[in-house]
Design a protein around this motif. Structure first.
Motif, PDB file in Angstrom:
ATOM      1  N   GLY A  38      27.930 -35.467  36.748  1.00 27.83           N
ATOM      2  CA  GLY A  38      28.653 -34.264  36.369  1.00 27.83           C
ATOM      3  C   GLY A  38      29.518 -34.504  35.138  1.00 27.83           C
ATOM      4  O   GLY A  38      29.909 -33.568  34.450  1.00 27.83           O
ATOM      5  N   PHE A  39      29.838 -35.741  34.870  1.00 27.98           N
ATOM      6  CA  PHE A  39      30.636 -36.157  33.700  1.00 27.98           C
ATOM      7  C   PHE A  39      30.475 -37.659  33.596  1.00 27.98           C
ATOM      8  O   PHE A  39      30.026 -38.308  34.552  1.00 27.98           O
ATOM      9  N   GLU A  40      30.808 -38.210  32.463  1.00 32.05           N
ATOM     10  CA  GLU A  40      30.646 -39.649  32.273  1.00 32.05           C
ATOM     11  C   GLU A  40      31.543 -40.395  33.264  1.00 32.05           C
ATOM     12  O   GLU A  40      32.729 -40.063  33.432  1.00 32.05           O
ATOM     13  N   THR A  41      30.989 -41.394  33.887  1.00 28.18           N
ATOM     14  CA  THR A  41      31.698 -42.137  34.922  1.00 28.18           C
ATOM     15  C   THR A  41      32.903 -42.891  34.346  1.00 28.18           C
ATOM     16  O   THR A  41      32.812 -43.539  33.296  1.00 28.18           O
ATOM     17  N   ILE A  42      34.002 -42.788  35.070  1.00 29.11           N
ATOM     18  CA  ILE A  42      35.237 -43.487  34.684  1.00 29.11           C
ATOM     19  C   ILE A  42      35.367 -44.696  35.605  1.00 29.11           C
ATOM     20  O   ILE A  42      35.613 -44.548  36.810  1.00 29.11           O
ATOM     21  N   ALA A  43      35.139 -45.878  35.059  1.00 31.46           N
ATOM     22  CA  ALA A  43      35.237 -47.122  35.838  1.00 31.46           C
ATOM     23  C   ALA A  43      36.321 -47.963  35.178  1.00 31.46           C
ATOM     24  O   ALA A  43      36.075 -48.670  34.200  1.00 31.46           O
ATOM     25  N   LEU A 103      43.490 -42.008  31.521  1.00 32.15           N
ATOM     26  CA  LEU A 103      42.978 -41.043  32.501  1.00 32.15           C
ATOM     27  C   LEU A 103      41.460 -40.879  32.447  1.00 32.15           C
ATOM     28  O   LEU A 103      40.814 -40.767  33.488  1.00 32.15           O
ATOM     29  N   HIS A 104      40.913 -40.834  31.251  1.00 25.17           N
ATOM     30  CA  HIS A 104      39.451 -40.722  31.117  1.00 25.17           C
ATOM     31  C   HIS A 104      38.903 -41.983  30.447  1.00 25.17           C
ATOM     32  O   HIS A 104      38.288 -41.921  29.384  1.00 25.17           O
ATOM     33  N   TRP A 105      39.106 -43.112  31.089  1.00 27.59           N
ATOM     34  CA  TRP A 105      38.569 -44.372  30.554  1.00 27.59           C
ATOM     35  C   TRP A 105      37.054 -44.385  30.785  1.00 27.59           C
ATOM     36  O   TRP A 105      36.585 -44.545  31.908  1.00 27.59           O
ATOM     37  N   LEU A 154      37.840 -45.659  40.208  1.00 21.87           N
ATOM     38  CA  LEU A 154      36.514 -45.088  39.939  1.00 21.87           C
ATOM     39  C   LEU A 154      36.594 -43.580  40.146  1.00 21.87           C
ATOM     40  O   LEU A 154      36.911 -43.117  41.246  1.00 21.87           O
ATOM     41  N   ASP A 155      36.334 -42.838  39.066  1.00 22.98           N
ATOM     42  CA  ASP A 155      36.376 -41.366  39.093  1.00 22.98           C
ATOM     43  C   ASP A 155      35.003 -40.910  38.632  1.00 22.98           C
ATOM     44  O   ASP A 155      34.631 -41.119  37.471  1.00 22.98           O
ATOM     45  N   ALA A 156      34.235 -40.313  39.538  1.00 22.52           N
ATOM     46  CA  ALA A 156      32.841 -40.057  39.193  1.00 22.52           C
ATOM     47  C   ALA A 156      32.270 -38.959  40.081  1.00 22.52           C
ATOM     48  O   ALA A 156      32.808 -38.659  41.153  1.00 22.52           O
ATOM     49  N   GLY A 214      29.928 -33.149  42.204  1.00 26.75           N
ATOM     50  CA  GLY A 214      31.096 -33.647  42.916  1.00 26.75           C
ATOM     51  C   GLY A 214      32.066 -34.256  41.920  1.00 26.75           C
ATOM     52  O   GLY A 214      31.731 -34.460  40.748  1.00 26.75           O
ATOM     53  N   ASP A 215      33.273 -34.556  42.362  1.00 28.88           N
ATOM     54  CA  ASP A 215      34.276 -35.197  41.498  1.00 28.88           C
ATOM     55  C   ASP A 215      35.279 -35.897  42.410  1.00 28.88           C
ATOM     56  O   ASP A 215      36.170 -35.251  42.958  1.00 28.88           O
ATOM     57  N   VAL A 216      35.082 -37.181  42.578  1.00 26.13           N
ATOM     58  CA  VAL A 216      35.875 -37.937  43.554  1.00 26.13           C
ATOM     59  C   VAL A 216      36.483 -39.153  42.847  1.00 26.13           C
ATOM     60  O   VAL A 216      35.853 -39.737  41.953  1.00 26.13           O
ATOM     61  N   GLY A 243      44.833 -30.881  40.086  1.00 24.26           N
ATOM     62  CA  GLY A 243      43.481 -30.542  40.533  1.00 24.26           C
ATOM     63  C   GLY A 243      42.922 -29.379  39.748  1.00 24.26           C
ATOM     64  O   GLY A 243      43.616 -28.773  38.903  1.00 24.26           O
ATOM     65  N   HIS A 244      41.676 -29.065  40.025  1.00 23.79           N
ATOM     66  CA  HIS A 244      40.962 -28.038  39.249  1.00 23.79           C
ATOM     67  C   HIS A 244      39.804 -27.500  40.071  1.00 23.79           C
ATOM     68  O   HIS A 244      39.342 -28.145  41.019  1.00 23.79           O
ATOM     69  N   MET A 245      39.331 -26.346  39.672  1.00 27.91           N
ATOM     70  CA  MET A 245      38.131 -25.788  40.295  1.00 27.91           C
ATOM     71  C   MET A 245      36.939 -26.685  39.969  1.00 27.91           C
ATOM     72  O   MET A 245      36.888 -27.328  38.911  1.00 27.91           O
ATOM     73  N   ASP A 249      30.480 -26.911  36.536  1.00 28.25           N
ATOM     74  CA  ASP A 249      31.228 -27.805  35.645  1.00 28.25           C
ATOM     75  C   ASP A 249      32.231 -28.583  36.474  1.00 28.25           C
ATOM     76  O   ASP A 249      32.750 -28.078  37.475  1.00 28.25           O
ATOM     77  N   CYS A 250      32.525 -29.796  36.016  1.00 29.86           N
ATOM     78  CA  CYS A 250      33.586 -30.552  36.683  1.00 29.86           C
ATOM     79  C   CYS A 250      34.889 -29.757  36.608  1.00 29.86           C
ATOM     80  O   CYS A 250      35.541 -29.538  37.622  1.00 29.86           O
ATOM     81  N   HIS A 251      35.266 -29.350  35.427  1.00 30.20           N
ATOM     82  CA  HIS A 251      36.431 -28.472  35.281  1.00 30.20           C
ATOM     83  C   HIS A 251      35.877 -27.051  35.232  1.00 30.20           C
ATOM     84  O   HIS A 251      35.704 -26.474  34.161  1.00 30.20           O
ATOM     85  N   ASP A 252      35.564 -26.530  36.400  1.00 34.50           N
ATOM     86  CA  ASP A 252      34.794 -25.290  36.503  1.00 34.50           C
ATOM     87  C   ASP A 252      35.660 -24.080  36.156  1.00 34.50           C
ATOM     88  O   ASP A 252      36.884 -24.114  36.298  1.00 34.50           O
ATOM     89  N   VAL A 303      41.814 -32.075  44.679  1.00 35.01           N
ATOM     90  CA  VAL A 303      43.246 -32.426  44.757  1.00 35.01           C
ATOM     91  C   VAL A 303      43.326 -33.890  44.361  1.00 35.01           C
ATOM     92  O   VAL A 303      42.768 -34.757  45.048  1.00 35.01           O
ATOM     93  N   GLU A 304      43.967 -34.176  43.235  1.00 35.43           N
ATOM     94  CA  GLU A 304      43.873 -35.513  42.647  1.00 35.43           C
ATOM     95  C   GLU A 304      45.159 -35.963  41.964  1.00 35.43           C
ATOM     96  O   GLU A 304      45.191 -36.176  40.750  1.00 35.43           O
ATOM     97  N   PRO A 305      46.211 -36.133  42.749  1.00 37.27           N
ATOM     98  CA  PRO A 305      47.432 -36.652  42.113  1.00 37.27           C
ATOM     99  C   PRO A 305      47.231 -38.097  41.655  1.00 37.27           C
ATOM    100  O   PRO A 305      46.353 -38.806  42.162  1.00 37.27           O
ATOM    101  N   ILE A 355      43.898 -40.632  43.492  1.00 37.90           N
ATOM    102  CA  ILE A 355      43.074 -40.387  44.683  1.00 37.90           C
ATOM    103  C   ILE A 355      42.633 -38.933  44.586  1.00 37.90           C
ATOM    104  O   ILE A 355      43.469 -38.033  44.439  1.00 37.90           O
ATOM    105  N   GLU A 356      41.321 -38.720  44.662  1.00 40.26           N
ATOM    106  CA  GLU A 356      40.794 -37.365  44.434  1.00 40.26           C
ATOM    107  C   GLU A 356      39.749 -37.026  45.480  1.00 40.26           C
ATOM    108  O   GLU A 356      38.814 -37.793  45.718  1.00 40.26           O
ATOM    109  N   ASP A 357      39.928 -35.866  46.094  1.00 35.95           N
ATOM    110  CA  ASP A 357      38.936 -35.352  47.039  1.00 35.95           C
ATOM    111  C   ASP A 357      38.603 -33.914  46.696  1.00 35.95           C
ATOM    112  O   ASP A 357      39.346 -33.240  45.970  1.00 35.95           O
TER     113      ASP A 357
HETATM  114  N1  GLY Z   1      37.013 -36.288  36.996  1.00 33.00           N
HETATM  115  C1  GLY Z   1      37.622 -36.134  35.749  1.00 33.00           C
HETATM  116  C2  GLY Z   1      38.655 -35.085  35.724  1.00 33.00           C
HETATM  117  O1  GLY Z   1      38.837 -34.353  36.677  1.00 33.00           O
HETATM  118  O2  GLY Z   1      39.321 -34.932  34.711  1.00 33.00           O
END
Ligand code: GLY
Ligand code: MN
Length: 487
Positions: free
Chosen positions: A267-272, A281-283, A298-300, A310-312, A392-394, A398-401, A423-425, A447-449
């Motif tokens: 859904g977006f480039e993996t952040i590892a 934030l977007h490494w 890991l944000d992916a 998904g976006d976890v 957080g975001h919709m 799109d990841c940021h829908d 929800v990702e504080p 932490i994001e769910d």
């Molecule tokens: N998963 C990346 C972001 O929400 O910005």
């Protein structure tokens, strides 16, 4: 770009012009290969979405392009991923989508007639000069695979399908027209810029994606389920990652492999992000080492074949145990997320979960004696220095829908059943931040769910993944010792 231009460009590659006898040989000896094209699983839902679009803009022509291929370099393109509005209104899938397709809703007396203009299959011996199927690297069947015939696409999408070559003529008649611009050079050129205001259409298209229908909820569940599996894959590869100079890349590749296996991709480039990279934030460079004793953020997200993602995020102690400092930060972020989650319910303001989470973080940092403003009156808004972004975001196609939605419908709106959001504080203590004690510098935790708002609350779609510090430690410890039971 026109097909002739493309062929000219492709001709500039190392290919030689086939001899007349070879060209002639290519024209014959091919069997028929019609294929069944069952209706796409979401086609009926897409028809309902088109009906709502039709009702919103009566008597106007609506043009929604899928977009085209983007050159990566010379004669190679990036993988094609259609525009999200086009996907939403057709339920097309990533792998079967045809670049340069365009959805047109043509006004009729009583509503609209929908048609997709697209490239037909490149059949043997036909096309402008009969060679597309074996010479055109961008669109030829021998190069990129078989496209559906127009009839097959019509069966799959459940609407009228016409050749793209007819598009300019179809858009030429003087009907008030609204267009999603910037996606298709032909559409932009043919429809005058003075056509109807685009922003209203964009806002409607974004807002119509806020509430997911039951088919979309199924897609979101699948996307998140695949994402959870990919996180477990990563846990199982941690032991390998720590042995490699660029362990972050191993993590990225491990996640991405699952994404391609189960869905269309990412859904977006993996952040590892290992160690202090977690404070970025977007490494996405992902070229660092993964070390025992440090954290891996890991944000992916896996994107389904239907392009829902998904976006976890999980922040893992690489060696299996958090240090005291890491645990302190982790537990505060976890508490903030728990408070944010508790604020999810239909009728709540979209901002409520953000406010609840940031209140916990502010109180926690205050209790630690952290005052980023230095001496003088205490301003709690300055804790944004460590949280940096919203909570957080919709989430959806799109990841940021739904980013084009008006504030009244999104940021200042209320949650409704069918909304899917994250929800990702996080807390990001930059390594060079002198306002924090040295032992906290370089620690980043998020932490994001993903959640579905229901009639009476919210369901966590990613609950299968451990979240509390003890559970995360147990997961990583088991994975590192090879007893996760997954191999
Ligand atoms: N998963 C990346 C972001 O929400 O910005
Ligand atoms: Mn996110």
């Amino acid at each position: 770009m026109d097909r002739a231009d493309v062929r000219q460009r492709a001709g500039a590659s190392h290919d030689r012009t086939p001899s007349p006898t070879l060209a002639e040989c290519f024209t014959r000896g091919w069997a028929e290969s019609a294929q069944a094209a069952p209706a796409l699983s979401g086609a009926a839902y897409a028809a309902e979405r088109r009906a709502r679009l039709s009702a919103r803009f009566p008597s106007e022509r609506i043009v929604v392009p899928a977009g085209g291929l983007k050159t990566r370099s010379n004669d190679f393109d990036y993988a094609f991923r259609p525009h999200s509005a086009f996907l939403h209104l057709t339920a097309e899938e990533g792998a079967s989508a045809v670049p340069d397709s365009v959805l047109v809703l043509e006004p009729t007396g009583s509503g609209h007639e929908a048609a997709v203009f697209t490239r037909p299959r490149s059949p043997r011996g036909r096309g402008p000069d009969g060679t597309e199927f074996y010479r055109d690297r961008r669109y030829g069947e021998f190069w990129v695979g078989r496209r559906r015939t127009l009839a097959e696409t019509s069966d799959a999408l459940g609407l009228t399908v016409l050749p793209r070559d007819d598009l300019a003529r179809a858009l030429a008649s003087p009907v008030p027209t609204r267009v999603v611009r910037g996606q298709d050079t032909l559409v932009d050129a043919v429809v005058p810029a003075a056509a109807k205001e685009e922003s209203e259409l964009l806002a409607f298209l974004a807002e119509s994606r806020l509430v997911k229908d039951e088919w979309e909820v199924e897609q979101m569940r699948a996307a998140v389920d695949h994402t959870v599996v990919a996180f477990h894959d990563v846990g199982d590869e941690l032991a390998t990652a720590v042995r490699l100079a660029r362990g972050e890349r191993w993590i990225e590749g491990t996640f991405n492999r699952r994404a391609r296996l189960e869905g269309y991709g990412l859904g977006f480039e993996t952040i590892a992000a290992a160690g202090a990279h977690a404070c970025v934030l977007h490494w996405m460079r992902n070229d660092g080492a993964v070390r025992d004793g440090e954290l891996l953020l890991l944000d992916a997200g896996v994107e389904t074949d239907t392009c829902y993602t998904g976006d976890v995020t999980r922040t893992l102690p690489v060696g299996g145990r958090f240090t005291d400092a890491q645990r302190r930060v982790y537990d505060l972020v976890h508490a903030a997320q728990t408070a944010g989650i508790a604020a999810l319910r239909p009728g709540a303001r979209f901002g409520d979960f953000h406010d609840a989470a940031t209140r916990v973080i502010a109180d926690g940092l205050d209790a630690w004696g952290l005052r980023p403003g230095g001496p003088g009156p205490h301003d709690r808004s300055l804790y944004g220095r460590y949280t940096v972004c919203g909570t957080g975001h919709m989430l959806g196609l799109d990841c940021h829908d739904c980013a084009g939605a008006r504030d009244s419908a999104y940021l200042d709106g209320v949650l409704e059943p069918g909304h899917v959001l994250t929800v990702e504080p996080g807390l990001y203590f930059q390594p060079d931040d002198l306002t924090i004690p040295a032992f906290l510098r370089g620690i980043g935790v998020r932490i994001e769910d993903d959640f579905l708002i229901t009639a009476d609350g919210a369901v966590c779609l990613s609950s299968a993944l451990p979240r509390a510090a003890d559970d995360v430690e147990a997961w990583v410890t088991a994975a590192r010792s090879g007893v996760s039971g997954r191999r």
